[in-house]
Write a protein that holds these residues in place. Structure first.
Motif, short mmCIF file in Angstrom:
data_model
loop_
_atom_site.label_atom_id
_atom_site.label_comp_id
_atom_site.label_asym_id
_atom_site.label_seq_id
_atom_site.Cartn_x
_atom_site.Cartn_y
_atom_site.Cartn_z
N ILE A 69 0.86 -1.18 0.00
CA ILE A 69 0.00 0.00 0.00
C ILE A 69 0.89 1.22 0.00
O ILE A 69 1.60 1.47 0.97
N GLN A 70 0.83 2.00 -1.08
CA GLN A 70 1.65 3.21 -1.13
C GLN A 70 0.95 4.34 -0.39
O GLN A 70 -0.26 4.29 -0.17
N VAL A 71 1.71 5.37 -0.06
CA VAL A 71 1.08 6.56 0.51
C VAL A 71 0.14 7.15 -0.54
O VAL A 71 0.50 7.26 -1.72
N GLY A 72 -1.08 7.45 -0.13
CA GLY A 72 -2.07 7.97 -1.09
C GLY A 72 -2.92 6.89 -1.69
O GLY A 72 -3.79 7.17 -2.49
N ALA A 73 -2.65 5.63 -1.32
CA ALA A 73 -3.42 4.53 -1.91
C ALA A 73 -4.59 4.16 -1.02
O ALA A 73 -4.61 4.44 0.17
N VAL A 74 -5.60 3.53 -1.62
CA VAL A 74 -6.67 2.91 -0.85
C VAL A 74 -6.74 1.45 -1.25
O VAL A 74 -6.29 1.06 -2.32
N HIS A 90 -9.74 -1.87 -0.89
CA HIS A 90 -11.05 -2.30 -0.42
C HIS A 90 -10.91 -3.72 0.10
O HIS A 90 -10.46 -4.61 -0.61
N TYR A 101 -12.75 8.27 -1.80
CA TYR A 101 -11.64 8.82 -1.03
C TYR A 101 -10.96 9.89 -1.85
O TYR A 101 -10.55 9.65 -2.98
#
Lengths: 344, 262
Positions: free
Chosen positions: A210-215, A217, A279
């Protein structure tokens, strides 16, 4: 005071009897239509009605023709609406037109040619005549006597008994609406150690995925042999967001619910239970598409706009020995909208 | 020369000639190859330098002289070439005005200048690279059913279940995905431009990205199966048509029914 008041009232009565009441103005004089007086106008109106009916017939023929004649895979382009199937369009338009024209013809006929004189019809009295009422009672009495209700008490009792019993059946039918939900609304499949897997492909995630800025589900990983039911699917979904750790402004007791800037919230809106999936990466806001409730991820999904009354429940997360993201514990409050027996 | 030629049928002559030829090639290669590499490096650094010049003229006033970012523009360190290609290639950057969202418009820079800018920004720090044509073969690598499922879970809440786009907060919006180039959509998922979150390659694999693109291209090619789609945006336009046109028609008819004929 009261004396003067009553005196005043009686004098008012006297003055009102002195005034003459308004006379019944009666009906205004009847205005004749042109078709009533001029035969040529009547003829013209008749032609107009006939044309409307004839156009309806033409439209029905066109309906049949478009069913037979237009290829199913023929598409036409209509400005503003785009490309659409020609046959369906023609069928809909012609049928609508033929029905509308029948109605329009009938209305035009009634308005121009049918008699439009105002007619007064007095209401009849609601109460039936005494002979009629007596007659009904007589018929009932004779019927009951002929059936022998008074003599054949066995029939009477079994009939009453069976009719009484049959009224109990709805109780069983209503019972089938159950069972009551019990604690189902307060529990989810999340528990300590359960892995977070992606929806829909069920892939476990490491923090580095999970990168910064990622979401992402997320659903809970189910143990071998059990699957998420539809009831689970409306309670368990979680949304995972990664921020820079310094972006957070969380209450002290929630600081260790976050793993390296990755934070997890229930995706079920606390207002009406929609999936809070929108988001905004720049503002760190989660947005519910149904009623625009907006939650601020930085402060632990506090409501900053919209009708939601509670923040989204947060799922405490950490990693297991293999580095995969897991739940640290289950949700500490029921997810989703309020319900009658909600404990918190 | 004659002395040498006299020995041309000597048993060793063949081997000798072969040996001399091999040595010549070997020496020739070592002499030429470093200079080739130098030329290539030179060309690349030339592109980067060209990109730097464009950057200083067109971008540095907001993004800073060294792309370090400022109060009203983010840093470009680590955004990668893909991000530059997306933002500049679709005309979103440079901004025409400071609104809530940079909109797609006619690109200011041509393909060459965009590539130079991308090369310059990529040279500053590592970031996602521009996908090449082989990586974007969605017809071959995508699975339309899987793509639909992934799209509905990950994208549909903002971009609408049929990819028609939708509203966000304060005037921001998720643009329509109809008619968008494959590379642009891929780069958007990879880099997460503006309000859009990042969908990195490990959470959504490249193959899954292509599946979603294949699904969207499928919707795009789909023709309306009868009736008007009303923009495929769901209840908003349907309600508008029902209330304005439908109710308007009913009111008109009732006025006509009630009016007395002359």
């Amino acid at each position: 005071m009261s004396d003067t008041h009553s005196g005043h009232e009686s004098s008012g009565h006297q003055s009102s009897t002195a005034l003459s009441p308004l006379a019944d103005p009666g009906l205004p004089p009847h205005v004749y239509r042109r078709a009533d007086t001029e035969p040529r106008a009547a003829k013209k109106a008749e032609r107009q009605v006939a044309i409307l009916f004839a156009l309806s017939a033409v439209s029905t023929v066109a309906f049949v023709a478009s069913f037979v004649g237009i290829e199913k895979d023929a598409f036409i382009f209509i400005p503003l609406f785009g490309s659409t199937q020609a046959q369906q369009l023609a069928l809909g338009m012609t049928l609508a037109l033929s029905l509308f024209l029948i109605g329009a013809g009938a209305v035009h006929w009634a308005k121009t040619l049918m008699p439009d004189h105002e007619v007064i019809q007095d209401r009849h009295e609601l109460r039936s005549s005494d002979e009629d009422r007596q007659g009904v009672i007589e018929v009932f009495r004779e019927g009951a006597e002929a059936a022998g209700l008074g003599r054949r008490s066995l029939i009477k009792r079994t009939l009453l008994g069976s009719m009484g019993l049959v009224t109990l059946t709805p109780i069983l039918l209503l019972r089938d609406l159950g069972p009551l939900p019990g604690k189902q609304l307060e529990t989810t499949n999340w528990e300590a150690g359960r892995r977070l897997v992606t929806d829909p492909d069920g892939k476990p995630l490491k923090a580095s995925d999970i990168q910064v800025g990622a979401v992402a589900h997320i659903l809970p990983e189910m143990p071998e042999g059990s699957e998420l039911t539809l009831n689970d699917m409306v309670k368990d979904p979680v949304i995972l967001v990664r921020l820079r750790p310094e972006d957070f402004n969380l209450p002290a007791d929630r600081k260790d619910w976050v793993h390296e800037g990755i934070i997890a919230f229930s995706k079920i809106c606390s207002h009406m239970g929609c999936a809070v999936g929108l988001y905004e990466q720049q503002t760190h806001h989660l947005l519910c598409p149904c009623h625009q409730s907006t939650f601020d991820v930085e402060t632990g999904a506090q409501v900053i706009f919209g009708p939601a009354a509670r923040p989204l429940p947060q799922l405490a997360i950490t990693v297991d020995s293999e580095g995969y993201l897991i739940a640290k514990q289950g949700f500490t409050e029921p997810v989703g909208p309020s319900f009658w027996e909600r404990s918190s | 020369m004659k002395k040498i030629l006299r020995h041309r049928r000597h048993p060793i002559a063949h081997f000798l000639v072969l040996g001399i030829a091999l040595l010549a090639i070997g020496f020739g290669y070592t002499l030429l190859s470093p200079s080739n590499a130098a030329v290539a490096t030179n060309a690349r650094s030339q592109v980067v330098e060209e990109g730097r010049q464009i950057f200083l003229k067109g971008c540095s006033s907001c993004h800073g002289i060294n792309a370090e970012g400022a109060s009203d523009a983010p840093t470009l360190l680590g955004v990668g070439a893909a991000s530059v290609d997306f933002q500049v290639g679709t005309g979103r950057m440079p901004l025409a005005n400071t609104g809530v969202q940079a909109m797609r418009k006619k690109p200011v820079y041509n393909a060459e200048e965009t590539a130079a800018l991308a090369a310059y920004v990529a040279s500053l720090s590592t970031g996602p690279a521009i996908p090449n044509a082989a990586q974007l073969n969605y017809e071959r690598d995508g699975n339309i059913a899987e793509g639909g499922e992934l799209f509905r879970t990950n994208c549909a809440m903002c971009h609408n279940y049929a990819g028609q786009g939708g509203a966000l907060t304060q005037g921001k919006y998720a643009p329509s995905l109809m008619g968008v180039e494959v590379k642009t959509m891929y780069e958007a998922m990879l880099t997460g431009p503006q309000s859009m979150p990042v969908f990195g390659d490990r959470a959504i694999t490249p193959q899954q990205k292509l599946s979603m693109i294949k699904f969207l291209k499928g919707i795009e090619a789909e023709k309306g199966q009868g009736g008007f789609s009303l923009g495929k945006v769901g209840p908003v336009t349907e309600g508008l048509v029902a209330w304005v046109l439908g109710l308007g028609l009913l009111i008109g008819v009732s006025v006509w029914l009630g009016a007395k004929s002359k």
